[in-house]
Write a protein that holds these residues in place. Structure first.
Motif, PDB file in Angstrom:
ATOM      1  N   UNK A 121       0.829  -1.211   0.000  1.00 15.47           N
ATOM      2  CA  UNK A 121       0.000   0.000   0.000  1.00 15.47           C
ATOM      3  C   UNK A 121       0.859   1.256   0.000  1.00 15.47           C
ATOM      4  N   UNK A 122       1.919   1.238   0.830  1.00 12.52           N
ATOM      5  CA  UNK A 122       2.819   2.399   0.915  1.00 12.52           C
ATOM      6  C   UNK A 122       3.575   2.615  -0.394  1.00 12.52           C
ATOM      7  N   UNK A 123       3.972   1.516  -1.027  1.00 13.15           N
ATOM      8  CA  UNK A 123       4.723   1.658  -2.285  1.00 13.15           C
ATOM      9  C   UNK A 123       3.822   2.229  -3.381  1.00 13.15           C
ATOM     10  N   UNK A 124       2.524   1.895  -3.329  1.00 12.41           N
ATOM     11  CA  UNK A 124       1.571   2.443  -4.316  1.00 12.41           C
ATOM     12  C   UNK A 124       1.442   3.960  -4.131  1.00 12.41           C
ATOM     13  N   UNK A 129       3.063   9.493  -5.986  1.00 14.53           N
ATOM     14  CA  UNK A 129       3.758  10.748  -5.668  1.00 14.53           C
ATOM     15  C   UNK A 129       4.910  10.985  -6.656  1.00 14.53           C
ATOM     16  N   UNK A 130       5.654   9.921  -6.949  1.00 12.73           N
ATOM     17  CA  UNK A 130       6.795  10.009  -7.861  1.00 12.73           C
ATOM     18  C   UNK A 130       6.325  10.370  -9.273  1.00 12.73           C
ATOM     19  N   UNK A 131       5.243   9.747  -9.720  1.00 13.95           N
ATOM     20  CA  UNK A 131       4.701  10.033 -11.053  1.00 13.95           C
ATOM     21  C   UNK A 131       4.274  11.497 -11.140  1.00 13.95           C
ATOM     22  N   UNK A 132       3.688  12.014 -10.052  1.00 17.22           N
ATOM     23  CA  UNK A 132       3.272  13.418  -9.996  1.00 17.22           C
ATOM     24  C   UNK A 132       4.482  14.344 -10.176  1.00 17.22           C
ATOM     25  N   UNK A 133       5.584  14.034  -9.484  1.00 12.97           N
ATOM     26  CA  UNK A 133       6.819  14.827  -9.592  1.00 12.97           C
ATOM     27  C   UNK A 133       7.358  14.793 -11.021  1.00 12.97           C
ATOM     28  N   UNK A 163      11.801  -2.824  -8.326  1.00 15.50           N
ATOM     29  CA  UNK A 163      10.344  -3.029  -8.372  1.00 15.50           C
ATOM     30  C   UNK A 163       9.619  -1.687  -8.413  1.00 15.50           C
ATOM     31  N   UNK A 164      10.122  -0.723  -7.643  1.00 10.12           N
ATOM     32  CA  UNK A 164       9.528   0.618  -7.605  1.00 10.12           C
ATOM     33  C   UNK A 164       9.633   1.262  -8.998  1.00 10.12           C
ATOM     34  N   UNK A 165      10.812   1.132  -9.618  1.00 12.90           N
ATOM     35  CA  UNK A 165      11.039   1.713 -10.951  1.00 12.90           C
ATOM     36  C   UNK A 165      10.091   1.092 -11.978  1.00 12.90           C
ATOM     37  N   UNK A 166       9.913  -0.242 -11.915  1.00 13.47           N
ATOM     38  CA  UNK A 166       9.011  -0.921 -12.849  1.00 13.47           C
ATOM     39  C   UNK A 166       7.565  -0.470 -12.652  1.00 13.47           C
ATOM     40  N   UNK A 167       7.223  -0.120 -11.410  1.00 17.35           N
ATOM     41  CA  UNK A 167       5.865   0.360 -11.094  1.00 17.35           C
ATOM     42  C   UNK A 167       5.560   1.740 -11.651  1.00 17.35           C
ATOM     43  N   UNK A 168       6.568   2.430 -12.149  1.00 20.77           N
ATOM     44  CA  UNK A 168       6.356   3.770 -12.720  1.00 20.77           C
ATOM     45  C   UNK A 168       5.839   3.714 -14.159  1.00 20.77           C
ATOM     46  N   UNK A 173      13.205   7.569 -16.693  1.00 22.06           N
ATOM     47  CA  UNK A 173      14.442   6.896 -17.076  1.00 22.06           C
ATOM     48  C   UNK A 173      15.397   6.962 -15.891  1.00 22.06           C
ATOM     49  N   UNK A 174      16.240   5.959 -15.766  1.00 23.89           N
ATOM     50  CA  UNK A 174      17.211   5.936 -14.664  1.00 23.89           C
ATOM     51  C   UNK A 174      18.461   6.711 -15.071  1.00 23.89           C
ATOM     52  N   UNK A 175      18.681   7.868 -14.436  1.00 23.62           N
ATOM     53  CA  UNK A 175      19.938   8.601 -14.640  1.00 23.62           C
ATOM     54  C   UNK A 175      21.057   7.872 -13.910  1.00 23.62           C
ATOM     55  N   UNK A 176      20.668   7.262 -12.788  1.00 30.02           N
ATOM     56  CA  UNK A 176      21.644   6.516 -11.983  1.00 30.02           C
ATOM     57  C   UNK A 176      20.931   5.282 -11.457  1.00 30.02           C
ATOM     58  N   UNK A 177      21.455   4.123 -11.780  1.00 27.02           N
ATOM     59  CA  UNK A 177      20.837   2.870 -11.314  1.00 27.02           C
ATOM     60  C   UNK A 177      21.032   2.753  -9.803  1.00 27.02           C
ATOM     61  N   UNK A 178      20.196   1.944  -9.128  1.00 32.37           N
ATOM     62  CA  UNK A 178      20.328   1.807  -7.674  1.00 32.37           C
ATOM     63  C   UNK A 178      21.735   1.371  -7.290  1.00 32.37           C
ATOM     64  N   UNK A 179      22.369   2.163  -6.407  1.00 32.26           N
ATOM     65  CA  UNK A 179      23.720   1.802  -5.950  1.00 32.26           C
ATOM     66  C   UNK A 179      23.862   2.154  -4.480  1.00 32.26           C
TER      67      UNK A 179
END
Length: 197
Positions: A121-124, A129-133, A163-168, A173-179
């Motif tokens: 639920x929190x990730x949704x 919020x991320x899509x809005x930004x 998983x979060x990125x795929x949900x977008x 686009x990823x400027x920097x992959x998770x590190x």
């Protein structure tokens, strides 16, 4: 007795309109009695060339027109001065600057914080919020702060990020992959620019 106000010279009995104009003026240009060159080339308020004369004569012309003498080209030989209403000039300049700022698109960096044990639920909510930004044209920094034993399982945090990125749904686009950076896992996202055909 006389006073100096922001580089202007004013007599106390002359303290009305003239001194107010002097207080508005900043140090960008030399104006009025602050111009002490022996000779200056003068441009009239209508843009006509009035010729080369002493700074004193030029100031007298400006005073007769109830305007300011402004040194607009100090490096010329002789320096070029223009007779103008300096406070009106400054007002129009600030209006133009304000208009230019209004037309600029400002890209902000927003941040979304996730956790290794985030609920579905929190990730949704965070995804919305991320899509809005992103739709507002902002870049997004997604971060996870690892606590205690989570440091040993950084790969789980990276999986949460993916998983979060795929949900977008392809909106970023990823400027920097998770590190991993110390106790943090960071991913940088940018909005996808749509091709207008």
């Amino acid at each position: 007795m006389s006073f100096i106000i922001s580089g202007c010279f004013a007599q106390p009995d002359f303290f009305g309109k003239y001194s107010e104009r002097c207080m508005i003026i900043k140090d960008l240009y030399s104006i009025n009695e602050a111009i002490r060159d022996k000779e200056v080339r003068v441009i009239g308020s209508d843009g006509a060339m009035l010729g080369v004369m002493s700074a004193f004569q030029a100031q007298r012309l400006a005073n007769e027109a109830e305007l300011d003498l402004v040194k607009i080209s100090p490096n010329a030989v002789p320096p070029v001065c223009k007779i103008m209403d300096y406070s009106k000039f400054k007002y129009e300049q600030s209006k133009r600057e304000k208009e230019n700022r209004k037309n600029q698109t400002i890209v902000e960096l927003k941040e979304i914080r996730l956790s290794m044990t985030i609920d579905v639920g929190d990730i949704a909510v965070k995804t919305k919020q991320c899509i809005k930004f992103l739709e507002a044209g902002n870049k997004v920094k997604v971060s996870i702060r690892m606590k205690g034993r989570e440091n040993a399982r950084a790969y789980q945090g990276v999986k949460v990020m993916q998983d979060f990125f795929e949900g977008l749904e392809g909106k970023a686009v990823q400027d920097k992959k998770p590190s991993t950076e110390g106790r943090m896992i960071i991913m940088m996202l940018s909005p996808i620019k749509e091709n207008k055909s």
